[in-house]
Design a protein around this motif. Sequence first.
Motif, mmCIF file in Angstrom:
data_model
loop_
_atom_site.group_PDB
_atom_site.id
_atom_site.type_symbol
_atom_site.label_atom_id
_atom_site.label_comp_id
_atom_site.label_asym_id
_atom_site.label_seq_id
_atom_site.Cartn_x
_atom_site.Cartn_y
_atom_site.Cartn_z
ATOM 1 N N LYS A 182 3.085 12.854 6.605
ATOM 2 C CA LYS A 182 2.010 13.803 6.287
ATOM 3 C C LYS A 182 2.535 15.120 5.715
ATOM 4 O O LYS A 182 1.813 16.110 5.673
ATOM 5 N N SER A 183 3.797 15.129 5.296
ATOM 6 C CA SER A 183 4.301 16.368 4.705
ATOM 7 C C SER A 183 4.082 16.358 3.192
ATOM 8 O O SER A 183 3.953 15.290 2.591
ATOM 9 N N TYR A 184 4.019 17.534 2.602
ATOM 10 C CA TYR A 184 3.726 17.665 1.170
ATOM 11 C C TYR A 184 2.523 16.800 0.790
ATOM 12 O O TYR A 184 2.635 15.880 -0.038
ATOM 13 N N GLY B 200 20.302 12.213 2.860
ATOM 14 C CA GLY B 200 19.987 10.974 2.140
ATOM 15 C C GLY B 200 19.541 9.861 3.074
ATOM 16 O O GLY B 200 19.272 8.738 2.629
ATOM 17 N N HIS B 201 19.444 10.178 4.371
ATOM 18 C CA HIS B 201 19.158 9.125 5.354
ATOM 19 C C HIS B 201 17.692 8.706 5.352
ATOM 20 O O HIS B 201 17.375 7.554 5.630
ATOM 21 N N ASN B 202 16.791 9.634 5.065
ATOM 22 C CA ASN B 202 15.374 9.253 5.089
ATOM 23 C C ASN B 202 15.026 8.328 3.926
ATOM 24 O O ASN B 202 14.263 7.381 4.093
ATOM 25 N N ILE C 277 0.858 -1.193 0.000
ATOM 26 C CA ILE C 277 0.000 0.000 0.000
ATOM 27 C C ILE C 277 0.887 1.233 0.000
ATOM 28 O O ILE C 277 1.563 1.532 0.982
ATOM 29 N N GLY C 278 0.929 1.936 -1.119
ATOM 30 C CA GLY C 278 1.749 3.143 -1.233
ATOM 31 C C GLY C 278 2.915 2.928 -2.184
ATOM 32 O O GLY C 278 3.716 2.009 -1.991
ATOM 33 N N GLY C 279 2.989 3.787 -3.188
ATOM 34 C CA GLY C 279 4.020 3.641 -4.225
ATOM 35 C C GLY C 279 5.144 4.644 -4.117
ATOM 36 O O GLY C 279 5.599 5.195 -5.109
ATOM 37 N N ALA D 159 2.976 1.239 3.445
ATOM 38 C CA ALA D 159 4.091 2.161 3.128
ATOM 39 C C ALA D 159 3.504 3.468 2.612
ATOM 40 O O ALA D 159 3.819 3.935 1.523
ATOM 41 N N THR D 160 2.640 4.045 3.437
ATOM 42 C CA THR D 160 1.860 5.210 2.994
ATOM 43 C C THR D 160 2.531 6.548 3.313
ATOM 44 O O THR D 160 1.929 7.595 3.090
ATOM 45 N N GLY D 161 3.751 6.514 3.852
ATOM 46 C CA GLY D 161 4.493 7.759 4.069
ATOM 47 C C GLY D 161 3.977 8.561 5.256
ATOM 48 O O GLY D 161 3.158 8.093 6.052
ATOM 49 N N LEU E 187 1.015 -3.510 -6.153
ATOM 50 C CA LEU E 187 1.256 -2.269 -5.427
ATOM 51 C C LEU E 187 0.087 -1.324 -5.723
ATOM 52 O O LEU E 187 -0.247 -1.091 -6.886
ATOM 53 N N LEU E 188 -0.521 -0.838 -4.662
ATOM 54 C CA LEU E 188 -1.677 0.041 -4.804
ATOM 55 C C LEU E 188 -1.274 1.457 -4.434
ATOM 56 O O LEU E 188 -0.822 1.714 -3.314
ATOM 57 N N GLU E 189 -1.415 2.356 -5.360
ATOM 58 C CA GLU E 189 -1.047 3.756 -5.141
ATOM 59 C C GLU E 189 -2.287 4.612 -5.378
ATOM 60 O O GLU E 189 -2.917 4.516 -6.414
ATOM 61 N N ARG E 190 -2.583 5.450 -4.394
ATOM 62 C CA ARG E 190 -3.812 6.244 -4.507
ATOM 63 C C ARG E 190 -3.724 7.343 -5.568
ATOM 64 O O ARG E 190 -4.727 7.755 -6.140
ATOM 65 N N GLY E 191 -2.508 7.835 -5.802
ATOM 66 C CA GLY E 191 -2.339 8.971 -6.709
ATOM 67 C C GLY E 191 -2.323 8.544 -8.168
ATOM 68 O O GLY E 191 -2.373 7.344 -8.485
ATOM 69 N N PRO E 192 -2.206 9.534 -9.046
ATOM 70 C CA PRO E 192 -2.186 9.217 -10.482
ATOM 71 C C PRO E 192 -0.864 8.590 -10.934
ATOM 72 O O PRO E 192 -0.779 8.053 -12.025
ATOM 73 N N LEU F 69 10.577 15.173 -5.902
ATOM 74 C CA LEU F 69 10.899 16.492 -5.319
ATOM 75 C C LEU F 69 12.184 16.466 -4.510
ATOM 76 O O LEU F 69 12.698 17.510 -4.116
ATOM 77 N N THR F 70 12.675 15.281 -4.234
ATOM 78 C CA THR F 70 13.782 15.177 -3.277
ATOM 79 C C THR F 70 15.046 15.841 -3.810
ATOM 80 O O THR F 70 15.289 15.869 -5.018
ATOM 81 N N GLY F 71 15.810 16.375 -2.840
ATOM 82 C CA GLY F 71 17.071 17.030 -3.191
ATOM 83 C C GLY F 71 16.876 18.083 -4.261
ATOM 84 O O GLY F 71 17.702 18.210 -5.158
#
Length: 415
Positions: free
Chosen positions: A172-174, A397-399, A14-16, A168-170, A36-41, A49-51
């Motif tokens: 709550k930021s962005y 890069g740790h997260n 759950i979460g891509g 693996a839904t992450g 893998l199920l991802e809610r977004g498009p 967006l990283t880095g």
Amino acid sequence: MAENGGKNAKVFVIGGGPAGLMAAIQSARGVRKVKLLERGPGTARKLLLTGEGRCNLTSTLRPSEVIEQVFTGASFLYSALYQFTPEDTRRFFEDRGLKLKKERGRRLYPASDRAEDVKRILLEEAERQGVEILTGVEVKEIITSGQEVRGVKIKGGRVLPARAAVLATGGKSYPGTGSDGSGYQLAVRLGHKLAEPELALVPLKVKENWTKEAAGLKLKNVELSLFYRESKIFSSCGEFIIEENKITGAEALRLSCHITGPDYHNYRILVDLKPALTREKLEKRLQRDFDRYSNKHFKNALGDLLPAYLRPVVVRKSGIRPERVCHQITAGERESLVRLLKGLELNVTGKGSENEAIITAGGIAAADINPGTMESRIVRGLYCAGEVLEPAAYTGGHNLQIAFSTGYLAGSQIN
Ligand SMILES: Cc1cc2nc3c(=O)[nH]c(=O)nc-3n(C[C@H](O)[C@H](O)[C@H](O)COP(=O)(O)OP(=O)(O)OC[C@H]3O[C@@H](n4cnc5c(N)ncnc54)[C@H](O)[C@@H]3O)c2cc1C
């Protein structure tokens, strides 16, 4: 009752994001069907967006050194980080054709400077392993029976049978990227505790209105000490940026990791503008400057010491009359100026919004998850990975490494 061919599916991720993709890749190596199920498009929208679009995907640190960069829940990560190390991440991507480069000593980026390439490698590998990726599918509930995973209920009410699920839904930021914190509730409803999610690596709001005058100023080589009530709880050296009633930049973001609401007013920051000089040395330095400019006004004598934006602020806060001629400044006045330069005060009033926070610290309580497998201690067949979990680290890069390591470990436990 199942849709999208889910009848035969055994494992649902759950979460891509990076954690979900890595978990799916790894579990697909061992089992027949992984979806893998991802809610977004699309998948991995935050990863892009990283880095600043360049993706600092890991570091050259050893696992024990990464753990030192984890400011909450560090001990939980030992197994995951040792089973899939930063070196393994580097090899994973390089073996699949992505050249990496090192920056600022120990941070690894794609040589192309494109986060898109990191995503592409993950998707290519997922496809190679036969992972089926379904986008626009939001999981609303994890179905259990006898404390075992039996399926997932998706938006619209359909239930897809499963014998294992990876959450693996992450954080709550962005929230625009799809990780809006709603994933926590999937675990909470099954009895998992939540370590209160807190925005972290986020700009700080401050009370001082003088920041407006200095807005845009980047202060380098300063020391920031964070106090909760009267106790110093953290300090670090480096740079930060002043904005109107707000501070940001590397060290401000670091400090934010040690601030938890709602009693923000109890946090105070003292900025040492001259950490390389002891009080005595700074006193002598001021004496020298005032001797050199002995016939100048005080307000015009700080040019060698401070950036232009900060001079009027310091002059005003010093209590010394701006028009006082330097040779008239007393030892007592010099002493209070030293105190000010070694402890410019900023009072915290809050944190920036979820649209400014790089990560969320806290999440599904580490105590409810087996650190050696990432399996829930409450529901069999439920695994968790990535930022949805309690641990969180500073930048570097740790997260993403944590997302890859926990995703890998969860995925490799499912067979
Ligand atoms: C601006 C920014 C820059 C960053 N830069 C870096 C960096 O350079 N290096 C670094 O290490 N880290 C960086 N990070 C942090 C890093 O991006 C995250 O820690 C990482 O993406 C977490 O991965 P994840 O897979 O756990 O979660 P996410 O990447 O948040 O992915 C979770 C996914 O789950 C999906 N989802 C949520 N709920 C559901 C549901 N109910 N059903 C189906 N799908 C769902 C979401 O849509 C999302 O796609 C940065 C973060 C930001 C915001």
